[in-house]
Design an enzyme around this catalytic site. Structure first.
Site, PDB file in Angstrom:
ATOM      1  N   ASN A   8      39.033  38.796  37.864  1.00  0.00           N
ATOM      2  CA  ASN A   8      40.480  39.271  38.081  1.00  0.00           C
ATOM      3  C   ASN A   8      40.426  40.155  39.494  1.00  0.00           C
ATOM      4  OD1 ASN A   8      43.211  40.040  37.052  1.00  0.00           O
ATOM      5  ND2 ASN A   8      42.100  41.781  36.275  1.00  0.00           N
TER       6      ASN A   8
ATOM      7  N   HIS B  61      42.212  43.894  40.147  1.00  0.00           N
ATOM      8  CA  HIS B  61      42.853  44.891  39.444  1.00  0.00           C
ATOM      9  C   HIS B  61      43.402  46.201  40.433  1.00  0.00           C
ATOM     10  CE1 HIS B  61      44.435  47.167  35.940  1.00  0.00           C
ATOM     11  NE2 HIS B  61      44.116  48.227  36.452  1.00  0.00           N
TER      12      HIS B  61
ATOM     13  N   SER C  74      39.992  46.492  42.681  1.00  0.00           N
ATOM     14  CA  SER C  74      38.621  46.095  42.353  1.00  0.00           C
ATOM     15  C   SER C  74      38.630  44.704  41.789  1.00  0.00           C
ATOM     16  CB  SER C  74      38.298  46.700  40.819  1.00  0.00           C
ATOM     17  OG  SER C  74      38.417  48.214  41.180  1.00  0.00           O
TER      18      SER C  74
ATOM     19  N   ASP D 280      40.146  44.829  31.618  1.00  0.00           N
ATOM     20  CA  ASP D 280      39.936  45.493  32.902  1.00  0.00           C
ATOM     21  C   ASP D 280      38.476  46.411  32.717  1.00  0.00           C
ATOM     22  OD1 ASP D 280      42.221  44.653  33.908  1.00  0.00           O
ATOM     23  OD2 ASP D 280      43.554  46.498  33.153  1.00  0.00           O
TER      24      ASP D 280
HETATM   25  C1  GAR Z   1      48.147  42.601  42.460  1.00  0.00           C
HETATM   26  O1  GAR Z   1      48.372  43.657  43.175  1.00  0.00           O
HETATM   27  C2  GAR Z   1      47.211  42.710  41.480  1.00  0.00           C
HETATM   28  O2  GAR Z   1      46.173  43.580  41.586  1.00  0.00           O
HETATM   29  C3  GAR Z   1      47.900  43.017  40.150  1.00  0.00           C
HETATM   30  O3  GAR Z   1      49.068  42.302  40.323  1.00  0.00           O
HETATM   31  C4  GAR Z   1      49.357  42.135  41.618  1.00  0.00           C
HETATM   32  C5  GAR Z   1      49.568  40.595  41.945  1.00  0.00           C
HETATM   33  O4  GAR Z   1      50.045  40.691  43.389  1.00  0.00           O
HETATM   34  N1  GAR Z   1      47.149  42.553  39.145  1.00  0.00           N
HETATM   35  C6  GAR Z   1      47.275  43.508  37.899  1.00  0.00           C
HETATM   36  O5  GAR Z   1      47.872  44.303  38.006  1.00  0.00           O
HETATM   37  C7  GAR Z   1      46.381  42.905  36.596  1.00  0.00           C
HETATM   38  N2  GAR Z   1      46.198  43.913  35.862  1.00  0.00           N
HETATM   39  P1  GAR Z   1      50.416  39.066  43.730  1.00  0.00           P
HETATM   40  O6  GAR Z   1      50.969  38.339  42.857  1.00  0.00           O
HETATM   41  O7  GAR Z   1      51.049  39.477  45.047  1.00  0.00           O
HETATM   42  O8  GAR Z   1      49.017  38.636  44.093  1.00  0.00           O
END
Ligand code: GAR
Length: 214
Positions: A109, A111, A138, A147
């Site tokens: 994942n 985060h 991360s 997480d």
């Molecule tokens: C990213 O910033 C990722 O780190 C976050 O969602 C966004 C997705 O962006 N993930 C989380 O918050 C998971 N807990 P994307 O759809 O443009 O890749």
């Protein structure tokens, strides 16, 4: 992993991390995205997948559906692709212990925080509110606790006094797009593993803040 690593990417939204991985696969990741699964039918990441001619599926939660039942349908959708690696790329659902256990050591994942700081949501605003001078992203293996899996790689960005959540998110995103494909590459080359809740690169334990070359 000798032949190209079969990757399934799970998304809920924009899919910019999916795009970074797709772009990496075009170069030298030793990985092939064989399927993209969304829990949101209007996720823009599905459009990105179509542009790259990647097969997609949607698994949409039904009204009143138990988490375990949704996850069982998700497993069915994933298993059709016979993946070696599951990549969560902005997949905004909490996963059941049973689901996570099935893919332990095979699911990563990204985060948007320097874990263990700021698990959960609104990480950028929380970093600003705490007056942090440093923030980041991360990549970690997924374990049942949210997480909390062993960190593989982190990227740090500065937080400026004039930042709001949006400007900070943008800075973090740029770093996410650099580190996520790299971790996929490590996994696909068979360099990365998880054992006893610890991440290993080339057989060496990765420290709590992720891989840091000497
Ligand atoms: C990213 O910033 C990722 O780190 C976050 O969602 C966004 C997705 O962006 N993930 C989380 O918050 C998971 N807990 P994307 O759809 O443009 O890749």
């Amino acid at each position: 992993m000798s032949a190209s690593c079969r990757v399934v990417v799970l998304i809920s939204g924009n899919g910019s991390n999916l795009q970074a991985i797709l772009d990496g696969c075009d170069d030298n990741l030793n990985a092939e995205v064989v399927g993209v699964i969304s829990n949101k039918p209007d996720a823009y990441g599905l459009v990105r997948a179509h542009h790259s001619e990647i097969d997609t599926s949607c698994v949409i939660a039904r009204k009143g559906e138990q988490r375990e039942d949704f996850d069982a349908r998700l497993i069915n959708a994933i298993e059709k692709y016979q993946p070696d690696l599951i990549v969560l790329a902005g997949f905004m659902r909490i996963l059941s212990d049973k689901f996570v256990s099935k893919y332990l050591g095979k699911m990563i994942n990204i985060h948007p925080s320097l874990l263990p700081k700021y698990t959960g949501l609104n990480t950028h605003q929380r970093a600003i509110d705490a007056k942090d001078t440093e923030h980041g992203a991360s990549v970690h293996f997924v374990i049942p606790e949210l997480d909390a899996g062993p960190v593989i790689l982190q990227a740090k960005v500065p937080v400026y006094p004039e930042d709001d959540a949006e400007t900070l998110a943008q800075r973090v995103h740029e770093q996410e797009h650099a580190i996520y494909p790299l971790v996929v590459k490590w996994f696909s080359l068979g360099r990365l593993s998880m054992n006893n809740n610890q991440a290993f690169l080339d057989g060496c334990v990765i420290g709590e803040s992720g891989y840091a070359p000497d």
